[in-house]
Scaffold this active site. Structure first.
Site, PDB file in Angstrom:
ATOM      1  N   THR A 126      38.734  43.423  48.943  1.00 33.76           N
ATOM      2  CA  THR A 126      39.411  44.111  49.448  1.00 33.76           C
ATOM      3  C   THR A 126      39.075  45.563  48.298  1.00 33.76           C
ATOM      4  OG1 THR A 126      41.208  43.345  50.513  1.00 33.76           O
ATOM      5  CG2 THR A 126      41.859  45.329  49.341  1.00 33.76           C
ATOM      6  N   LYS A 139      40.943  49.755  42.886  1.00 35.41           N
ATOM      7  CA  LYS A 139      40.573  48.451  42.718  1.00 35.41           C
ATOM      8  C   LYS A 139      39.604  47.890  43.496  1.00 35.41           C
ATOM      9  CE  LYS A 139      41.627  45.063  44.727  1.00 35.41           C
ATOM     10  NZ  LYS A 139      41.621  43.824  45.670  1.00 35.41           N
ATOM     11  N   GLU A 165      30.893  40.869  38.497  1.00 35.34           N
ATOM     12  CA  GLU A 165      30.960  39.597  37.258  1.00 35.34           C
ATOM     13  C   GLU A 165      29.656  39.606  36.735  1.00 35.34           C
ATOM     14  OE1 GLU A 165      31.462  34.857  37.046  1.00 35.34           O
ATOM     15  OE2 GLU A 165      31.426  36.054  39.118  1.00 35.34           O
ATOM     16  N   THR A 213      43.528  42.910  41.405  1.00 36.79           N
ATOM     17  CA  THR A 213      43.513  41.311  41.812  1.00 36.79           C
ATOM     18  C   THR A 213      42.711  40.754  40.691  1.00 36.79           C
ATOM     19  OG1 THR A 213      41.783  41.588  43.069  1.00 36.79           O
ATOM     20  CG2 THR A 213      44.073  41.531  44.087  1.00 36.79           C
ATOM     21  N   ASN A 230      14.911  33.767  39.664  1.00 38.15           N
ATOM     22  CA  ASN A 230      14.288  34.904  40.330  1.00 38.15           C
ATOM     23  C   ASN A 230      13.862  35.918  39.365  1.00 38.15           C
ATOM     24  OD1 ASN A 230      13.814  34.691  43.146  1.00 38.15           O
ATOM     25  ND2 ASN A 230      15.704  33.917  43.123  1.00 38.15           N
TER      26      ASN A 230
END
Lengths: 406, 406
Positions: free
Chosen positions: B188, B177, B275, B151, B401
């Protein structure tokens, strides 16, 4: 009075405050003092983390007494600092008592900052000598104190309100620090409330517990509870109004409502101070088996990064909301569950009985484009309700997820 | 063979695969088929979310049987789609059975994508007619299938390994995935493993449960478990090696080790696909009261945004680790707890008996500068151990942070 909020904790009669730089931080203000002319009824809630910072342990001890002062430092949490840390927290208490010429029993202490490093106690003790000279009830004193407790907060958090009862004005003021974003800055939440109402300790304790549950305990800070979290309320009676001794007293109810209103505002300011947060979100759960289940479900939705990114993307991706309830650990029937989205622009049913509806995407977008939005999850299990406050996740977090559905 | 991983699920003998674009997504591949020449022993684990997608319900039903094929679509999760969704999932199963000339009982189905929208079932049924023509055992077939289940994954995830037993080669291949970042893309996780080993179902079931616990269930994906999560293992026996029927069998142990190794690699690839993630982190817990407590503590540390931002900042801010264990809900004595940081550059004790140590900050920085690091928390409560896998939080999350302590 133009903006009583700027007076914050010195807005109620009989309170003074100060905030200075005592060389804990490199440059910024890092030491705050709150002082009451008269002894205060004091109530507080403290972190439930098993690892408690020294000032938490000390203040939990002293809050049983009437309180005259709170000394607060930022820049160092005095947590995981062993016997030396405990001794330093007591030194802050005793040092403050000495310069104010009051008893050590009457002083609370709070710290926020990095964990596991010893306080620069010499700087702080010198600071305590200095700060007492700065005490005052001016607007600047309130602002200084609000600034001195900040760590990485992006704005200072100060509040005030008043109401009249039998011709006399009662005031409430407050400052707090913390960030409600997915990564709570420094992971510490401190809140201090002052009022010139007079109230018995048992009654104040009850109000504070209920109020903190409905405010600070209803915001999601990513599950992190800090070693140093603390919310304190001081009531000195300087308004001259009758002492609240009974729940049958009208004043009890008015005062309670106003105090909880302030606590909610404080909590909300912490949610809003999320890095890059663009939206304030209320997650409303209705019809759970009981309130505990409602809170669990609400927290699962409110802490879901997927829900939060969808909020940022103004995407009515209700499936993520239902999925979060699904893994929250509560029992419920998804096929008896409705989900609404709402804001000042209107309300829209997007999922009925667990299934997606055809809905007007433009209207959904319009609703979600507001700064303040809500998600309402309606189950058929019982009478459990909850409202949880959170914020969205900002663009940088969100590039991938936020606009996923389109 | 240069890179057997590219063959992935077609690497074991007797398997074919394909991946095509069937117009669920706008452009990218969105339909995958895995096919075995012979019936397979099949085991799987499925999402524990109360809200289960239709393909999960269908595959949980069929996995009791011997399996010949798995049909997988991306771009639409077929979750919260009611009776129509169930009918569509069964149509995918029956349609696949028909084009392959096998029984519907022998087909599993998986979906991943947006929740609450009905599948474009006509496109998918047409796609199923087309995809059967593409089935093959070439490298490209493995790659196509790996791509078709993606995805928002940033890279395709494919694996293969082999070992020799009594002169015969046994192969294992896999695709998966998902993203292990704080916001799991689409929430998912799908994983498919093929092997040409032969094994009894009860034994495979046991291995798969243990293996998934040590791999996928040990990665933190922000608490979100999806409506569609599924990990499937198919064993077709085409290697010609003896059937594994007994735990006393040497082959059982070798196979189990290799299979769990692959599952761990798959799980790790999902963590790494966060990411902006820059580090792979192992959180190791030792000496908890029991394994459950160790897992709880490990997950609290691994999901703490504060811990993850400190990892990104390469800052040995162990206080955040101790605080996370403190709110994890387990019972332990902080003053009998040690914390180490480590990597291939060495190991360093940073907190002894709950208190900060003076340590060499340069050495700490060097340890934490590695791509793969670990945190070891050592308690004195009992024999409970756990290892949890996670990643750091990238710079954009972290401005405030990450470098807090300095």
């Amino acid at each position: 009075m133009q903006n009583n909020e700027q007076f914050s904790i010195v807005y109620p009669k009989g309170f003074k405050a100060a905030g200075i730089h005592s060389k804990i931080k490199k440059k910024k203000k890092d030491l705050a003092l709150i002082y009451s002319d008269a002894p205060c009824t004091a109530s507080g809630t403290f972190t439930k983390n098993l690892v408690k910072a020294a000032p938490v342990i000390v203040s939990e001890e002293n809050i049983k007494n009437q309180i005259r002062a709170i000394i607060i430092n930022s820049g160092n949490a005095n947590a995981c600092t062993g016997e030396i840390g405990m001794a330093n927290a007591w030194m802050m208490v005793e040092g403050t008592a000495k310069v104010l010429n009051i008893s050590g029993d009457e002083v609370l202490v709070a710290s926020t900052g990095v964990i596991g490093q010893q306080l620069p106690i010499d700087n702080i003790m010198a600071g305590i000598e200095d700060i007492v000279e700065e005490l005052g009830s001016d607007k600047d004193n309130g602002i200084d104190a609000a600034e001195a407790i900040m760590t990485t907060d992006t704005f200072r958090k100060q509040f005030a309100t008043e109401f009249t009862y039998e011709g006399k004005e009662i005031r409430i003021g407050a400052i707090c620090k913390g960030s409600g974003m997915i990564h709570p800055n420094m992971a510490t939440l401190l809140g201090f409330v002052t009022t010139d109402a007079a109230i018995d300790k048992e009654l104040l304790d009850e109000i504070v517990v209920e109020g903190v549950n409905k405010s600070f305990n209803s915001i999601t800070v990513d599950g992190d509870t800090s070693t140093n979290d603390m919310v304190i309320v001081l009531a000195n009676g300087a308004s001259g109004v009758n002492r609240i001794k009974d729940k049958d007293d009208d004043l009890y109810h008015i005062f309670k409502e106003k105090l909880i209103e302030i606590l909610k505002k404080m909590a909300k300011s912490i949610v809003v101070d999320g890095e890059g947060a663009t939206k304030f979100i209320e997650v409303r759960i209705k019809g759970a088996k009981n309130d505990d289940d409602a809170i669990k479900a609400g927290k699962a939705v409110a802490t879901s990064s997927l829900v939060k990114t969808a909020a940022f993307g103004e995407d009515a991706n209700w499936g993520r909301i239902l999925a979060a309830v699904g893994y929250s650990g509560i029992e419920f029937n998804p096929y008896e569950t409705n989900i609404y989205i709402g804001s000042s622009k209107g309300e829209l049913l997007v999922c009925e009985m667990g299934m997606g509806l055809e809905f007007d995407e433009d209207f959904a977008k319009k609703i979600l484009s507001e700064k303040e939005i809500y998600y309402l999850v309606e189950m058929e299990e019982g009478k459990g309700d909850a409202v949880i406050y959170t914020c969205d996740l900002s663009y940088d977090y969100v590039k991938i997820n936020g606009s996923y559905r389109s």
